[in-house]
Design a protein around this motif. Structure first.
Motif, PDB file in Angstrom:
ATOM      1  N   ALA A  73      58.745  40.794  38.761  1.00  0.00           N
ATOM      2  CA  ALA A  73      58.896  40.474  37.202  1.00  0.00           C
ATOM      3  C   ALA A  73      58.048  39.595  37.105  1.00  0.00           C
ATOM      4  N   PRO A  74      56.808  39.795  36.916  1.00  0.00           N
ATOM      5  CA  PRO A  74      56.744  38.517  36.722  1.00  0.00           C
ATOM      6  C   PRO A  74      56.477  37.704  36.064  1.00  0.00           C
ATOM      7  N   SER A  75      57.468  38.297  34.125  1.00  0.00           N
ATOM      8  CA  SER A  75      57.916  37.504  33.581  1.00  0.00           C
ATOM      9  C   SER A  75      59.644  36.356  33.900  1.00  0.00           C
ATOM     10  N   ASP A  76      59.917  36.536  34.417  1.00  0.00           N
ATOM     11  CA  ASP A  76      60.853  35.653  35.774  1.00  0.00           C
ATOM     12  C   ASP A  76      60.120  34.207  36.095  1.00  0.00           C
ATOM     13  N   GLY A  78      57.012  33.604  33.858  1.00  0.00           N
ATOM     14  CA  GLY A  78      56.796  32.209  32.971  1.00  0.00           C
ATOM     15  C   GLY A  78      55.481  33.178  32.877  1.00  0.00           C
ATOM     16  N   LEU A  79      55.254  34.067  33.379  1.00  0.00           N
ATOM     17  CA  LEU A  79      53.897  34.908  33.702  1.00  0.00           C
ATOM     18  C   LEU A  79      54.095  36.222  32.693  1.00  0.00           C
ATOM     19  N   PRO A  80      53.034  36.884  31.955  1.00  0.00           N
ATOM     20  CA  PRO A  80      53.134  38.127  31.266  1.00  0.00           C
ATOM     21  C   PRO A  80      53.618  39.146  31.858  1.00  0.00           C
ATOM     22  N   PRO A  81      54.457  39.950  30.940  1.00  0.00           N
ATOM     23  CA  PRO A  81      54.709  40.390  32.329  1.00  0.00           C
ATOM     24  C   PRO A  81      53.600  41.685  32.412  1.00  0.00           C
ATOM     25  N   ASN A  82      53.051  42.280  32.492  1.00  0.00           N
ATOM     26  CA  ASN A  82      52.014  42.619  32.908  1.00  0.00           C
ATOM     27  C   ASN A  82      51.042  42.205  34.181  1.00  0.00           C
ATOM     28  N   ALA A  83      51.337  41.277  34.547  1.00  0.00           N
ATOM     29  CA  ALA A  83      50.522  39.710  35.382  1.00  0.00           C
ATOM     30  C   ALA A  83      51.053  40.575  36.876  1.00  0.00           C
ATOM     31  N   GLU A  84      50.241  41.818  37.342  1.00  0.00           N
ATOM     32  CA  GLU A  84      50.746  42.163  38.576  1.00  0.00           C
ATOM     33  C   GLU A  84      49.131  42.023  39.182  1.00  0.00           C
ATOM     34  N   SER A  85      48.213  41.653  39.139  1.00  0.00           N
ATOM     35  CA  SER A  85      46.799  40.787  39.312  1.00  0.00           C
ATOM     36  C   SER A  85      46.594  39.815  39.246  1.00  0.00           C
ATOM     37  N   GLY A  86      45.993  39.148  40.481  1.00  0.00           N
ATOM     38  CA  GLY A  86      45.165  38.030  39.767  1.00  0.00           C
ATOM     39  C   GLY A  86      44.085  37.445  39.009  1.00  0.00           C
ATOM     40  N   ASP A  87      43.961  38.896  38.600  1.00  0.00           N
ATOM     41  CA  ASP A  87      42.380  39.467  37.744  1.00  0.00           C
ATOM     42  C   ASP A  87      42.874  38.779  35.789  1.00  0.00           C
ATOM     43  N   VAL A  88      44.015  39.074  35.936  1.00  0.00           N
ATOM     44  CA  VAL A  88      44.796  38.397  34.102  1.00  0.00           C
ATOM     45  C   VAL A  88      45.078  37.058  34.609  1.00  0.00           C
ATOM     46  N   ILE A  89      45.203  36.372  35.536  1.00  0.00           N
ATOM     47  CA  ILE A  89      45.702  35.561  35.887  1.00  0.00           C
ATOM     48  C   ILE A  89      45.099  34.213  35.068  1.00  0.00           C
ATOM     49  N   PRO A  90      45.301  33.540  34.252  1.00  0.00           N
ATOM     50  CA  PRO A  90      44.346  32.263  34.344  1.00  0.00           C
ATOM     51  C   PRO A  90      44.298  30.924  34.951  1.00  0.00           C
ATOM     52  N   PHE A  91      43.298  30.382  35.480  1.00  0.00           N
ATOM     53  CA  PHE A  91      43.490  29.340  35.835  1.00  0.00           C
ATOM     54  C   PHE A  91      44.141  28.250  36.619  1.00  0.00           C
ATOM     55  N   MET A  92      44.326  28.192  35.413  1.00  0.00           N
ATOM     56  CA  MET A  92      46.014  27.212  35.976  1.00  0.00           C
ATOM     57  C   MET A  92      46.393  27.430  36.086  1.00  0.00           C
ATOM     58  N   SER A  93      47.619  29.482  36.006  1.00  0.00           N
ATOM     59  CA  SER A  93      48.461  29.357  36.118  1.00  0.00           C
ATOM     60  C   SER A  93      48.849  29.864  38.030  1.00  0.00           C
ATOM     61  N   TRP A  94      47.480  30.315  38.550  1.00  0.00           N
ATOM     62  CA  TRP A  94      47.727  29.939  39.718  1.00  0.00           C
ATOM     63  C   TRP A  94      48.940  29.843  40.462  1.00  0.00           C
ATOM     64  N   GLY A  95      49.364  28.439  40.248  1.00  0.00           N
ATOM     65  CA  GLY A  95      50.538  28.250  41.140  1.00  0.00           C
ATOM     66  C   GLY A  95      51.840  28.911  40.927  1.00  0.00           C
ATOM     67  N   SER A  96      51.320  29.438  39.283  1.00  0.00           N
ATOM     68  CA  SER A  96      53.577  30.736  38.875  1.00  0.00           C
ATOM     69  C   SER A  96      53.047  31.662  39.804  1.00  0.00           C
ATOM     70  N   PHE A  97      51.998  32.028  40.055  1.00  0.00           N
ATOM     71  CA  PHE A  97      51.533  33.956  40.575  1.00  0.00           C
ATOM     72  C   PHE A  97      51.539  33.470  41.330  1.00  0.00           C
ATOM     73  N   TYR A  98      51.326  32.455  42.893  1.00  0.00           N
ATOM     74  CA  TYR A  98      51.848  32.212  44.206  1.00  0.00           C
ATOM     75  C   TYR A  98      52.807  32.619  44.128  1.00  0.00           C
ATOM     76  N   THR A  99      54.027  31.304  43.176  1.00  0.00           N
ATOM     77  CA  THR A  99      55.876  32.156  43.510  1.00  0.00           C
ATOM     78  C   THR A  99      56.191  33.189  43.356  1.00  0.00           C
ATOM     79  N   ALA A 100      55.811  33.678  41.703  1.00  0.00           N
ATOM     80  CA  ALA A 100      56.003  34.737  41.359  1.00  0.00           C
ATOM     81  C   ALA A 100      55.985  35.692  42.925  1.00  0.00           C
ATOM     82  N   ILE A 101      54.615  35.709  44.058  1.00  0.00           N
ATOM     83  CA  ILE A 101      54.780  36.309  45.039  1.00  0.00           C
ATOM     84  C   ILE A 101      56.059  36.467  45.994  1.00  0.00           C
TER      85      ILE A 101
END
Length: 492
Positions: A73-76, A78-101
């Motif tokens: 659930a990426p939206s949990d 603060g990421l877009p709900p379809n953000a299941e791949s780094g390809d759609v993650i803006p450069f400055m949001s990677w910290g949140s992406f790591y936490t989501a994973i």
């Protein structure tokens, strides 16, 4: 949560990081294992639902490769709900992406525990991405084997791992080309521009991304039982020496592992313009066309894109360019014509001089074509291997992370020339404008001695890369033998 987990004796669980540059090598690894040990091992790729759906489309009918879906659930976070791949993650949001994973850990532990209970702990081995270090901790707790798969090269990995933990000290106001030796490898010197595009924040002690990277590396090196690397002894002898010294773990050079289209989600898609790329190549002389792509999750600034376009046009060389939104506009996604010089596309089309495609191009088909003469690349490791596999010289423009050192590998192999380096620091603006672009392209695509030497060396490396994986069908190459050693030792 999971699908296709029938009993199959010895079982490999492959868990890639959530980005196309990682998902694709894992899929190709699964295909390679399936071909080497048909019917002897069960192979399951673990990912999130959207990624599994894309990967399934890239598996041929009749394949025994299985998939397991983990709820996400990426939206949990603060990421877009379809953000299941780094390809759609803006450069400055990677910290949140790591936490989501990290939130995937509980369902993954449940999956492994269930499988180990059914098949026996001695019959389960996790092969996980280096960015999922907590999987090594899970494996230890659950009593199953663990191996790390580096989808990057050996040399680039060794150097950036060292930079994460023990970066060299540069003096204040260092010049971008100033060099310092690495504390871990005194014979390896890094430029300041390379450091600043790997260890990006000034204060690394408080940066959450650096904390994540250091922790994941620590967990892997402490708890894993070995490292698979998507490279070969013939390509990266020095890099393999460095990664072995740094990790003190058994290493297995099992590459080049390539062969799947660049984007699993596009395997069945007939995107507009992709056929036009091949038709354009069909119309051009051998080794004449420049292919430009900065990969699936990298881009340059708007001003650099403008200068690059002017340089390409001034060179007079035919080209195919897969464009993405510039760095300042990454979140917008869609490419706008105003980011290129006025009339650039129209002039290229009218003169049959170039093709501009949006976001994605059929990269493997382009590189395999006899008319492709050079690849202007960000030097991501997948692109690096694909260029070596097809014998295509590279115009190097590394942007971040291991790309900085993949470029060095290509240059030292004699098949690369650096046009620029750096996304956060450096870049084209630090070395010149469109004239510099024009001159570098002439060096690689022209009739001079340098261009000829690069083409000859690229042809030699093409043969070495294919021999390593036994592509000639005559003998087991070094990478095939390494894979067999890996599989033989993966279970108790």
């Amino acid at each position: 949560m999971a699908q296709g987990r029938e009993s199959g004796g010895r079982h490999l669980l492959l868990f890639p990081f959530l980005a196309q540059g990682h998902l694709i090598p894992f899929l190709n690894l699964a295909k390679r294992i399936e071909s080497l040990r048909p019917g002897q091992l069960s192979v399951t790729i673990v990912s999130t639902p959207r990624n599994v759906a894309g990967l399934r489309r890239a598996v041929p009918p009749g394949s025994s490769i299985r998939f397991a879906e983990l709820p996400f659930a990426p939206s949990d976070h603060g990421l877009p709900p379809n953000a299941e791949s780094g390809d759609v993650i803006p450069f400055m949001s990677w910290g949140s992406f790591y936490t989501a994973i990290d939130s995937l850990r509980p369902p993954f532990e449940e999956l492994v525990s269930e499988l180990a209970g059914r098949e026996g702990r001695e019959n389960v081995c996790i092969v996980a991405d280096v960015f999922l270090g907590w999987t090594a901790e899970c494996a230890l707790a659950l009593g199953v084997q663990h191996r790390v798969f580096l989808t990057s090269g050996a040399y680039g990995s060794a150097v950036i791992f060292s930079l994460w933990v023990r970066p060299p000290a540069f003096p204040p106001h260092a010049d971008l080309n100033d060099e310092q030796p690495l504390p871990d490898f005194p014979d390896v010197r890094v430029r300041y521009v390379e450091l600043r595009n790997v260890v990006i924040p000034e204060d690394v002690a408080v940066d959450p991304i650096m904390a994540f990277l250091r922790r994941t590396l620590h967990l892997n090196l402490r708890h894993s039982g070995g490292i698979l690397i998507n490279t070969s002894e013939e390509i990266e002898a020095e890099g393999l020496r460095l990664i072995g010294k740094l990790s003190a773990l058994p290493t297995f050079a099992v590459g080049p592992i390539i062969g799947c289209p660049t984007r699993p989600n596009a395997v069945d898609a007939q995107d507009e313009g992709h056929d036009s790329c091949i038709e354009f190549l069909d119309s051009k002389p051998a080794a004449s066309v420049l292919y430009v792509s900065f990969g699936s999750q990298n881009t340059i600034s708007a001003s650099e894109m403008m200068e690059l376009a002017r340089g390409i046009e001034a060179s007079g060389r035919p080209f195919i360019w897969a464009v993405r939104a510039p760095a300042e506009y990454e979140e917008e996604g869609e490419f706008r014509a105003e980011w290129l010089p006025v009339g650039f596309e129209e002039r290229a089309t009218a003169a049959a001089r170039g093709v501009v495609v949006r976001r994605w191009a059929p990269q493997m088909r382009i590189l395999a074509h006899a008319s492709t003469g050079a690849f202007l690349s960000h030097c991501g490791w997948n692109s690096t291997l694909e260029s070596l596999w097809h014998g295509v010289p590279v115009v190097c423009w590394p942007l971040v992370s291991d790309q900085m050192f993949d470029s060095r590998v290509l240059r030292e192999l004699g098949v690369g020339v650096e046009m620029a380096a750096g996304r956060v620091h450096g870049g084209l603006r630090s070395v010149g404008g469109w004239e510099h672009v024009r001159d570098v392209l002439e060096t690689v695509l022209g009739d001079g001695a340098k261009a000829g030497d690069m083409r000859r060396r690229a042809a030699e490396l093409k043969e070495l890369a294919r021999a390593a994986v036994g592509a000639d069908g005559e003998a087991k190459g070094s990478s095939v033998l390494a894979m067999e050693r890996l599989l033989d030792g993966a279970f108790r």
